[in-house]
Design a protein around this motif. Structure first.
Motif, PDB file in Angstrom:
ATOM      1  N   MET A  58       0.821  -1.095   0.054  1.00  0.00           N
ATOM      2  CA  MET A  58      -0.080  -0.069   0.061  1.00  0.00           C
ATOM      3  C   MET A  58       0.889   1.230   0.148  1.00  0.00           C
ATOM      4  O   MET A  58       1.157   1.674   0.899  1.00  0.00           O
ATOM      5  CB  MET A  58      -0.861   0.165   1.352  1.00  0.00           C
ATOM      6  CG  MET A  58      -2.018   1.061   1.066  1.00  0.00           C
ATOM      7  SD  MET A  58      -2.984   1.258   2.869  1.00  0.00           S
ATOM      8  CE  MET A  58      -3.621   2.946   2.616  1.00  0.00           C
ATOM      9  N   PRO A  59       1.371   1.695  -1.176  1.00  0.00           N
ATOM     10  CA  PRO A  59       2.065   2.912  -1.217  1.00  0.00           C
ATOM     11  C   PRO A  59       1.407   4.048  -0.540  1.00  0.00           C
ATOM     12  O   PRO A  59       0.450   4.135  -0.613  1.00  0.00           O
ATOM     13  CB  PRO A  59       2.368   3.157  -2.886  1.00  0.00           C
ATOM     14  CG  PRO A  59       2.153   1.796  -3.297  1.00  0.00           C
ATOM     15  CD  PRO A  59       1.052   1.148  -2.510  1.00  0.00           C
ATOM     16  N   GLY A  60       2.383   4.749   0.269  1.00  0.00           N
ATOM     17  CA  GLY A  60       1.734   5.748   0.960  1.00  0.00           C
ATOM     18  C   GLY A  60       1.175   5.553   2.324  1.00  0.00           C
ATOM     19  O   GLY A  60       0.671   6.656   2.923  1.00  0.00           O
ATOM     20  N   ALA A  61       1.131   4.450   2.658  1.00  0.00           N
ATOM     21  CA  ALA A  61       0.490   4.029   4.024  1.00  0.00           C
ATOM     22  C   ALA A  61       1.244   4.801   5.036  1.00  0.00           C
ATOM     23  O   ALA A  61       2.404   4.791   5.099  1.00  0.00           O
ATOM     24  CB  ALA A  61       0.472   2.669   4.337  1.00  0.00           C
ATOM     25  N   LYS A  62       0.451   5.604   5.996  1.00  0.00           N
ATOM     26  CA  LYS A  62       1.057   6.293   7.031  1.00  0.00           C
ATOM     27  C   LYS A  62       1.542   5.381   8.197  1.00  0.00           C
ATOM     28  O   LYS A  62       2.483   5.726   8.810  1.00  0.00           O
ATOM     29  CB  LYS A  62       0.081   7.431   7.749  1.00  0.00           C
ATOM     30  CG  LYS A  62      -0.311   8.593   6.771  1.00  0.00           C
ATOM     31  CD  LYS A  62      -1.468   9.394   7.222  1.00  0.00           C
ATOM     32  CE  LYS A  62      -1.545  10.495   6.171  1.00  0.00           C
ATOM     33  NZ  LYS A  62      -2.561  11.665   6.839  1.00  0.00           N
ATOM     34  N   ASP A  85      -5.866   5.481   5.966  1.00  0.00           N
ATOM     35  CA  ASP A  85      -4.455   5.679   5.503  1.00  0.00           C
ATOM     36  C   ASP A  85      -3.623   4.720   6.081  1.00  0.00           C
ATOM     37  O   ASP A  85      -2.269   4.649   5.809  1.00  0.00           O
ATOM     38  CB  ASP A  85      -4.131   7.082   6.053  1.00  0.00           C
ATOM     39  CG  ASP A  85      -5.032   8.198   5.208  1.00  0.00           C
ATOM     40  OD1 ASP A  85      -5.383   7.838   4.259  1.00  0.00           O
ATOM     41  OD2 ASP A  85      -5.193   9.195   5.929  1.00  0.00           O
ATOM     42  N   THR A  86      -4.261   3.925   7.055  1.00  0.00           N
ATOM     43  CA  THR A  86      -3.233   2.640   7.570  1.00  0.00           C
ATOM     44  C   THR A  86      -3.270   1.320   6.903  1.00  0.00           C
ATOM     45  O   THR A  86      -4.604   0.875   6.308  1.00  0.00           O
ATOM     46  CB  THR A  86      -3.469   2.502   8.984  1.00  0.00           C
ATOM     47  OG1 THR A  86      -3.297   3.700   9.768  1.00  0.00           O
ATOM     48  CG2 THR A  86      -2.815   1.310   9.632  1.00  0.00           C
ATOM     49  N   LEU A  87      -2.306   0.687   6.501  1.00  0.00           N
ATOM     50  CA  LEU A  87      -2.361  -0.679   5.945  1.00  0.00           C
ATOM     51  C   LEU A  87      -2.617  -1.741   6.980  1.00  0.00           C
ATOM     52  O   LEU A  87      -1.701  -1.632   7.978  1.00  0.00           O
ATOM     53  CB  LEU A  87      -0.977  -1.035   5.143  1.00  0.00           C
ATOM     54  CG  LEU A  87      -0.807  -2.333   4.704  1.00  0.00           C
ATOM     55  CD1 LEU A  87      -1.751  -2.844   3.796  1.00  0.00           C
ATOM     56  CD2 LEU A  87       0.940  -2.400   4.239  1.00  0.00           C
ATOM     57  N   MET A  88      -3.559  -2.418   6.873  1.00  0.00           N
ATOM     58  CA  MET A  88      -3.962  -3.402   7.692  1.00  0.00           C
ATOM     59  C   MET A  88      -3.700  -4.839   7.241  1.00  0.00           C
ATOM     60  O   MET A  88      -4.132  -5.080   6.269  1.00  0.00           O
ATOM     61  CB  MET A  88      -5.505  -3.565   8.103  1.00  0.00           C
ATOM     62  CG  MET A  88      -6.004  -2.138   8.777  1.00  0.00           C
ATOM     63  SD  MET A  88      -5.510  -2.092  10.440  1.00  0.00           S
ATOM     64  CE  MET A  88      -6.225  -0.490  10.741  1.00  0.00           C
ATOM     65  N   ILE A  89      -2.556  -5.476   7.745  1.00  0.00           N
ATOM     66  CA  ILE A  89      -2.172  -6.736   7.406  1.00  0.00           C
ATOM     67  C   ILE A  89      -3.059  -7.642   8.479  1.00  0.00           C
ATOM     68  O   ILE A  89      -2.731  -7.756   9.593  1.00  0.00           O
ATOM     69  CB  ILE A  89      -0.848  -7.025   7.514  1.00  0.00           C
ATOM     70  CG1 ILE A  89      -0.299  -6.012   6.307  1.00  0.00           C
ATOM     71  CG2 ILE A  89      -0.328  -8.501   6.973  1.00  0.00           C
ATOM     72  CD1 ILE A  89       1.374  -6.280   6.401  1.00  0.00           C
ATOM     73  N   LYS A 111     -10.056  -0.545   1.249  1.00  0.00           N
ATOM     74  CA  LYS A 111      -9.033  -0.754   0.081  1.00  0.00           C
ATOM     75  C   LYS A 111      -7.456  -0.906   0.997  1.00  0.00           C
ATOM     76  O   LYS A 111      -6.655  -0.975   0.119  1.00  0.00           O
ATOM     77  CB  LYS A 111      -8.938   0.662  -0.653  1.00  0.00           C
ATOM     78  CG  LYS A 111     -10.284   0.852  -1.493  1.00  0.00           C
ATOM     79  CD  LYS A 111     -10.645  -0.269  -2.371  1.00  0.00           C
ATOM     80  CE  LYS A 111     -11.933   0.061  -3.181  1.00  0.00           C
ATOM     81  NZ  LYS A 111     -12.036  -1.155  -4.072  1.00  0.00           N
ATOM     82  N   ASN A 112      -7.638  -0.929   1.936  1.00  0.00           N
ATOM     83  CA  ASN A 112      -6.429  -0.679   3.030  1.00  0.00           C
ATOM     84  C   ASN A 112      -5.919  -2.073   3.638  1.00  0.00           C
ATOM     85  O   ASN A 112      -5.246  -2.082   4.671  1.00  0.00           O
ATOM     86  CB  ASN A 112      -6.208   0.260   3.850  1.00  0.00           C
ATOM     87  CG  ASN A 112      -7.592   0.323   4.727  1.00  0.00           C
ATOM     88  OD1 ASN A 112      -8.602   0.015   4.536  1.00  0.00           O
ATOM     89  ND2 ASN A 112      -7.197   0.804   6.060  1.00  0.00           N
ATOM     90  N   VAL A 113      -6.727  -3.089   3.382  1.00  0.00           N
ATOM     91  CA  VAL A 113      -6.486  -4.463   3.911  1.00  0.00           C
ATOM     92  C   VAL A 113      -5.731  -5.377   3.069  1.00  0.00           C
ATOM     93  O   VAL A 113      -6.042  -5.657   1.880  1.00  0.00           O
ATOM     94  CB  VAL A 113      -7.987  -5.001   4.500  1.00  0.00           C
ATOM     95  CG1 VAL A 113      -7.722  -6.536   5.164  1.00  0.00           C
ATOM     96  CG2 VAL A 113      -8.785  -4.271   5.435  1.00  0.00           C
ATOM     97  N   ARG A 114      -4.846  -6.155   3.524  1.00  0.00           N
ATOM     98  CA  ARG A 114      -4.243  -7.262   3.033  1.00  0.00           C
ATOM     99  C   ARG A 114      -4.150  -8.319   3.772  1.00  0.00           C
ATOM    100  O   ARG A 114      -4.207  -8.630   4.939  1.00  0.00           O
ATOM    101  CB  ARG A 114      -2.723  -7.001   2.534  1.00  0.00           C
ATOM    102  CG  ARG A 114      -2.595  -5.740   1.817  1.00  0.00           C
ATOM    103  CD  ARG A 114      -3.270  -5.650   0.419  1.00  0.00           C
ATOM    104  NE  ARG A 114      -3.115  -4.516  -0.414  1.00  0.00           N
ATOM    105  CZ  ARG A 114      -3.848  -3.583  -0.496  1.00  0.00           C
ATOM    106  NH1 ARG A 114      -5.135  -3.715   0.179  1.00  0.00           N
ATOM    107  NH2 ARG A 114      -3.652  -2.591  -1.123  1.00  0.00           N
TER     108      ARG A 114
END
Length: 235
Positions: A58-62, A85-89, A111-114
């Motif tokens: 997630m490019p740009g994740a804070k 804005d946070t990537l959630m793995i 859109k921020n979950v992997r």
């Protein structure tokens, strides 16, 4: 992979499985379809293929958060919605739980979950040092029998790995509703270099943090105590 009846002294941070069943009931048609359509678009790359760069996910994740064993995905999805804005793995080997999480992700257009539909430890080993802002472990399998305690997720080795992954100031949240597991985890986490328990008084571990999300599992009250919240910071 060792069977559940294995009584060897092999360390948990290795071949022993720290979780129970992989699948129970048949997946609902919608969830089964999401395995084919949605999961491939947000799956974490194969951790056995090489290092994982969170910024590439997630490019740009804070910030980057990791939830180990997300169950049905309610908590993961709720936190993702609160922090776009946070990537959630999220890692979860129980396929019915992954299917439930996929439904929550689609419903929330997140859109921020992997996701990694397997053992979290593989992903952890592939992540670089000081790459995570938060690690969350909510109600992991307690493995009650003494001969199975070695299967508990929290061991000296896994605690050291969490400390390696957290950025300075990064936080670990461990939650359980079993007294003996809370004591077990506290003993190991407190002796891990780089981790510092944030509690000053009993209310600090007996009261849910303001951003805690209650899940269906928590509502079942299957443990022998009200939830206990252990918060650690990377120093």
């Amino acid at each position: 992979m060792s069977s559940d009846n294995d009584t060897s002294n092999s360390p948990t941070w290795g071949p022993l499985r720290s979780f129970g069943r992989i699948k129970s009931r048949t997946l609902k048609p919608r969830q089964a379809a999401l395995f084919d359509t949605l999961l491939p678009t947000l799956a974490v790359p194969d951790p056995n293929a090489g290092p994982i760069d969170p910024q590439a996910l997630m490019p740009g994740a804070k910030e980057v958060w990791l939830e180990i064993g997300f169950g049905g995905g309610e908590h993961l999805a709720a936190q993702a919605a609160r922090h776009p804005d946070t990537l959630m793995i999220g890692c979860e080997p129980f396929l019915n739980g992954v299917g439930s999480a996929l439904r929550h992700i689609e419903d929330g257009a997140l859109k921020n979950v992997r996701l990694h539909a397997d053992d979290a430890r593989d992903v952890m080993k592939a992540l670089p040092d000081a790459s995570l802002d938060r690690v969350m472990i909510l109600f992991p399998d307690p493995w009650h029998k003494a001969r199975h305690n070695k299967r508990r997720l929290i061991q000296d080795e896994s605690a050291a790995e969490i400390a390696r992954l957290l950025k300075p100031g990064g936080r670990l949240r461990f939650v359980t509703d079993w007294k003996d597991y809370a004591e077990w985890a506290l003993e190991r986490l407190e002796r891990t270099p780089g981790l510092e328990w944030t509690a000053d008084r009993a209310a600090d571990w007996k009261t849910a943090p303001e951003d805690h999300v209650v899940t269906r599992y928590e509502e079942k009250k299957l443990g022998d105590t009200e939830p206990l919240f252990l918060e650690f910071v990377r120093v």
